[in-house]
Design a protein around this motif. Structure first.
Motif, PDB file in Angstrom:
ATOM      1  N   ALA A 510       0.809  -1.230   0.000  1.00 47.88           N
ATOM      2  CA  ALA A 510       0.000   0.000   0.000  1.00 47.88           C
ATOM      3  C   ALA A 510       0.836   1.272   0.000  1.00 47.88           C
ATOM      4  CB  ALA A 510      -0.963  -0.017   1.190  1.00 47.88           C
ATOM      5  N   PRO A 511       1.933   1.386   0.795  1.00 51.84           N
ATOM      6  CA  PRO A 511       2.697   2.639   0.752  1.00 51.84           C
ATOM      7  C   PRO A 511       3.345   2.910  -0.595  1.00 51.84           C
ATOM      8  CG  PRO A 511       3.760   1.018   2.175  1.00 51.84           C
ATOM      9  CD  PRO A 511       2.404   0.491   1.865  1.00 51.84           C
ATOM     10  N   HIS A 512       3.627   1.862  -1.389  1.00 47.44           N
ATOM     11  CA  HIS A 512       4.143   2.101  -2.742  1.00 47.44           C
ATOM     12  C   HIS A 512       3.117   2.883  -3.568  1.00 47.44           C
ATOM     13  CE1 HIS A 512       6.876  -1.195  -1.561  1.00 47.44           C
ATOM     14  NE2 HIS A 512       7.676  -0.747  -2.507  1.00 47.44           N
ATOM     15  N   SER A 513       1.853   2.459  -3.475  1.00 47.05           N
ATOM     16  CA  SER A 513       0.791   3.141  -4.212  1.00 47.05           C
ATOM     17  C   SER A 513       0.613   4.570  -3.714  1.00 47.05           C
ATOM     18  CB  SER A 513      -0.510   2.349  -4.058  1.00 47.05           C
ATOM     19  OG  SER A 513      -1.602   3.055  -4.582  1.00 47.05           O
ATOM     20  N   ALA A 514       0.642   4.763  -2.396  1.00 46.33           N
ATOM     21  CA  ALA A 514       0.477   6.105  -1.829  1.00 46.33           C
ATOM     22  C   ALA A 514       1.607   7.025  -2.264  1.00 46.33           C
ATOM     23  CB  ALA A 514       0.411   6.016  -0.308  1.00 46.33           C
ATOM     24  N   ALA A 515       2.834   6.483  -2.314  1.00 43.25           N
ATOM     25  CA  ALA A 515       3.976   7.301  -2.719  1.00 43.25           C
ATOM     26  C   ALA A 515       3.837   7.747  -4.169  1.00 43.25           C
ATOM     27  CB  ALA A 515       5.270   6.512  -2.522  1.00 43.25           C
TER      28      ALA A 515
END
Length: 853
Positions: A510-515
């Motif tokens: 998920a943090p990859h997508s948010a970044a």
């Protein structure tokens, strides 16, 4: 119980409640649907173990809390290895609870405090009060009139994931940043467990952490630190803020709001709440939706539960109240393999409205390692009244693997869709598994970006992790089927955070997508959350099944493709978009110029309307005889003459037959309808085109029903429909109402309220099928006491006092029924069932009466 065992159970309960999904760190990735049963199929016949007797107010208590004040007796035969898990939210003898209330005025809160509740959070919006109290005060709290139900506070579940340069490269992050955008000017919020060692991550930007003055909290743990590092690796220019949301769902909602207030344009979390509704959008989902509507691009872990989820429509077995998990030989157990020194925590929900469930299902955990299976623990919340959720758990103290059989029982109500998660065990531990539909809660809303996981070391980066939760999402209230997950990010990466290298799970994806969302906003800050979500999906690399699929969603996250698809800012106001063409309206929308053609239509079909970019609209007369239809076929064909639309010759509708009515409909033209139907069911209608209509009476006695069963059976007599004899509805029972429904005929609903119960009490038990045998004193005495309590309640003006008396009567009737069941073999045939029928009828009416007081 030995103190060491109690400590081990408590530690297991904490691990299951908070870190249950972290057991997925050791996933084998094997098949998730067992081809053959792990244990022999077994069937629980009848209704299984009897439900516990409830004291007044106990129906408001979650069954786990109920066990704190009224422990159920241990089974006659106990499991040698499996021990029930304690209720969550305990601190010594104190319980941390949610109290659902009808109102929360100052007076109401004072009454809760008088009952022992020390409130630490009041949510007027959700009708929820959270607080601590001594377990001994639970019944006192349940007696407060505004209290609807009391449930334990359950913490969230982390969905561990990993960020570093490996994930950055897989997402083509370096190439995306090479376009000149690195997240600068964008604030990203993270919600997880804590950031204990954030200071040890050397390259984090200044100001990273919990924002001051916004109501955010630091929490405890380091999964949040690892997620912040992932975001920073992909979007090093972004400002990063954090707030914990693991403690409970109200704390999570507070974190969503505090990060919004702190200015976060992107928020990412890795927490699931298994006490939130599965078949509708609960309070957490609504808080996330509100954040998106306020302009936040929201990203969430899809979940790690594909291998520990079961779903399906309740399918009963003949002669059993239990669900059949098998498609072949009936099997009422979903077997769960529980390793030594480990525990399992299973949560069931069904497709009733969550807060107002009308169907009652129970969940049981049996030890199936022994023969016959032994009941270890059960969850039997009293629906309706409490939410549509049941939870059971057990810890394995044995030296080897234990087998917990999970059984689902329908106590009352209709067939519903079931959804169950068993936390704390690895993928493949369940015998019957349904990966589909394992995305629930806030990642399941359309507005949030739900992210699945791909191992960053997968050679083709095209295989989603076996544990990654799958769609589609089926919501019943309101009915909706949602395509999920949205896309897949990366896990299995390394971080500088101890214990998170490698970091597996959708928490890392998920943090990859948010970044990447932060990169897009740094290029164009005017992009809406919906535009960002659509861009991420439209530019994802398709993997798995062609097109969107319920495993990988739109495909693998591609930062470069996404940032290339976002236009740079073209404008800030409409004036920036003037193209000098008078034939367009020029507006600035999302920092992008939009040019829409103006309409030159003058509404005249006899002119050709065009636009010149310099002079504007032009209207030129069309040639004569150009059709200009007015959508009315009856007035002929219209044509243009000298620029004016001129009517044609009207249609003449006459087919020369006496058997038809000749009309003209503007949309269809001439219509020739049957003119001989006299709408009399007792005549046969004929027609001679020259002589006209004829109507012959049908044979006497031919039925001519009017769809009203109450006025008897209608028949034809001499061409006329004649009423029959009206139904006489009288069942001879003075305790029921005699009514007639036009659709189904006679009905005899029981007379409810005090009058109906007084009628049953006046009749007594003598109306049973016991012949000359008098009802045993243990039954008759309790029945008489219950009737006296009801009579007292009918004269009490205070509704709360009256309700307590009625509930006490219902409990007394329950005791009378158990005595009847115990002595049934000593009574004449049919006597015990007849006695229990009268008792059950009286008890049911008392329950309905209590619900209205």
């Amino acid at each position: 119980m030995h103190a060491r065992l109690r400590t081990a159970i408590a530690q297991s309960a904490q691990r299951l409640g908070v870190l249950g999904a972290c057991a997925l760190l050791a996933l084998s990735g094997g098949a998730v649907r067992a081809a053959e049963p792990v244990r022999p199929p077994r069937v629980i016949r009848g209704s299984g173990p009897p439900p516990p007797a409830l004291a007044p107010g106990d129906e408001k208590l979650d069954s786990g809390l109920r066990a704190l004040v009224a422990p159920e007796p241990l089974p006659a035969v106990q499991s040698p290895t499996l021990v029930p898990l304690p209720v969550t939210g305990m601190r010594g003898a104190e319980a941390h609870v949610y109290v659902r209330v009808d109102s929360a005025s100052d007076d109401d809160l004072a009454h809760l405090a008088e009952a022992g509740l020390r409130a630490d959070r009041v949510s007027l919006e959700h009708g929820l009060v959270r607080g601590w109290l001594d377990a001994a005060d639970l019944r006192r709290l349940a007696s407060v009139g505004v209290v609807r139900s009391i449930t334990p506070v359950r913490p969230g579940v982390l969905r561990a994931l990993v960020p570093d340069t490996a994930g950055d490269n897989a997402a083509r992050g370096p190439q995306a940043r090479a376009t000149g955008f690195d997240g600068t000017g964008v604030k990203v919020g993270v919600i997880s467990d804590g950031v204990d060692h954030l200071a040890s991550i050397g390259d984090m930007p200044a100001g990273t952490g919990v924002p001051a003055g916004a109501g955010c909290r630091a929490g405890s743990g380091d999964e949040g630190t690892a997620i912040l590092e992932i975001v920073h690796d992909l979007a090093p220019g972004a400002t990063l803020v954090f707030s914990q949301g693991l403690s409970d769902k109200l704390g999570f909602i507070d974190s969503v709001n505090c990060l919004r207030n702190a200015g976060a344009q992107v928020i990412v979390d890795d927490i699931g709440f298994f006490d939130e509704p599965y078949f509708e959008d609960g309070m957490v989902a609504q808080a996330v939706r509100a954040a998106v509507q306020a302009g936040v691009s929201y990203h969430s872990s899809a979940g790690n539960e594909a291998g520990i989820h079961y779903g399906g429509l309740f399918q009963p077995i003949v002669g059993s109240a239990y669900h059949n998990f098998a498609s072949g030989t009936p099997d009422t157990f979903d077997d769960v393999a529980v390793p030594s020194g480990a525990g399992v925590d299973c949560i069931l929900e069904w497709s009733s409205p969550f807060e107002t469930a009308v169907d009652n299902y129970d969940l049981e955990l049996w030890d199936t390692s022994v023969n016959p299976p032994t009941l270890v623990t059960s969850s039997n919340n009293a629906q309706p009244g409490t939410p549509a959720i049941e939870e059971v758990g057990a810890f394995n103290f044995g030296p080897g693997t234990a087998h917990a059989g999970i059984a689902i029982k329908r106590v009352s109500g209709t067939t519903r869709q079931l959804s169950m998660f068993c936390l704390g065990v690895s993928s493949g531990a369940l015998q019957y598994v349904t990966p589909q539909g394992s995305i629930i809660g806030h990642p399941a809303i359309r507005e949030a970006v739900a992210v699945g996981a791909i191992d960053v070391h997968d050679p083709g980066l095209d295989t989603v992790e076996a544990f990654s939760s799958e769609g589609p999402v089926t919501v019943f209230f309101p009915q909706d089927t949602r395509p999920k997950p949205d896309l897949a990010g990366f896990d299995g990466v390394s971080t500088e955070v101890s214990g998170f290298s490698p970091f597996f799970g959708t928490s890392a994806a998920a943090p990859h997508s948010a970044a990447v969302a932060a990169l897009l906003l740094s290029k164009n800050s005017c992009r809406t959350p919906a535009q960002i979500q659509q861009t991420l999906k439209a530019t994802a690399d398709d993997i798995g099944a062609a097109g969107f699929d319920p495993v990988s969603g739109a495909g693998r996250l591609d930062a470069l493709g996404a940032i290339q698809a976002v236009p740079v800012k073209e404008c800030t106001v409409n004036a920036d978009c003037n193209d000098g063409d008078v034939c367009t309206t020029d507006t600035c929308e999302g920092c992008t110029c939009v040019h829409r053609a103006i309409s030159c239509d003058d509404g005249d079909p006899c002119t050709a309307d065009t636009c010149d970019s310099h002079t504007g609209c032009q209207h030129v007369v069309v040639p004569d005889d150009t059709p200009c239809p007015d959508a009315n076929l009856c007035n002929g064909t219209e044509t243009c003459q000298a620029g004016t639309c001129t009517p044609g010759t009207a249609l003449v509708c006459d087919d020369g037959s006496l058997c038809t009515a000749d009309t003209c409909e503007p949309a269809t033209g001439c219509m020739f309808l049957d003119a001989c139907d006299d709408r009399n069911p007792c005549t046969t209608d004929t027609c001679d085109p020259l002589a006209g209509c004829g109507h012959t009476a049908v044979t006497d006695g031919t039925p001519c029903p009017d769809a009203n069963l109450c006025d008897g059976t209608e028949t034809c007599r001499a061409g006329t429909c004649t009423p029959g004899a009206p139904l006489v509805c009288d069942d001879g029972d003075g305790c029921s109402a005699d009514t007639c429904d036009p659709r189904i005929g006679c009905t005899y609903p029981p007379i409810d309220g005090f009058a109906g119960i007084a009628c049953l009490c006046g009749r007594g038990l003598g109306a049973s099928s016991c012949g000359s045998v008098a009802a045993p004193a243990g039954i008759a005495g309790r029945f008489g006491r219950a009737c006296k309590l009801i009579a007292r309640a009918s004269s009490v003006r205070n509704p709360r006092r009256a309700r307590r008396l009625v509930l006490e009567a219902a409990q007394t009737l329950g005791k009378a029924r158990r005595v009847a069941a115990k002595v049934s073999t000593h009574l004449p045939p049919g006597c015990a069932p007849a006695l229990m029928g009268v008792i059950d009828d009286t008890r049911a009416r008392a329950g309905r009466l209590a619900g209205r007081l």
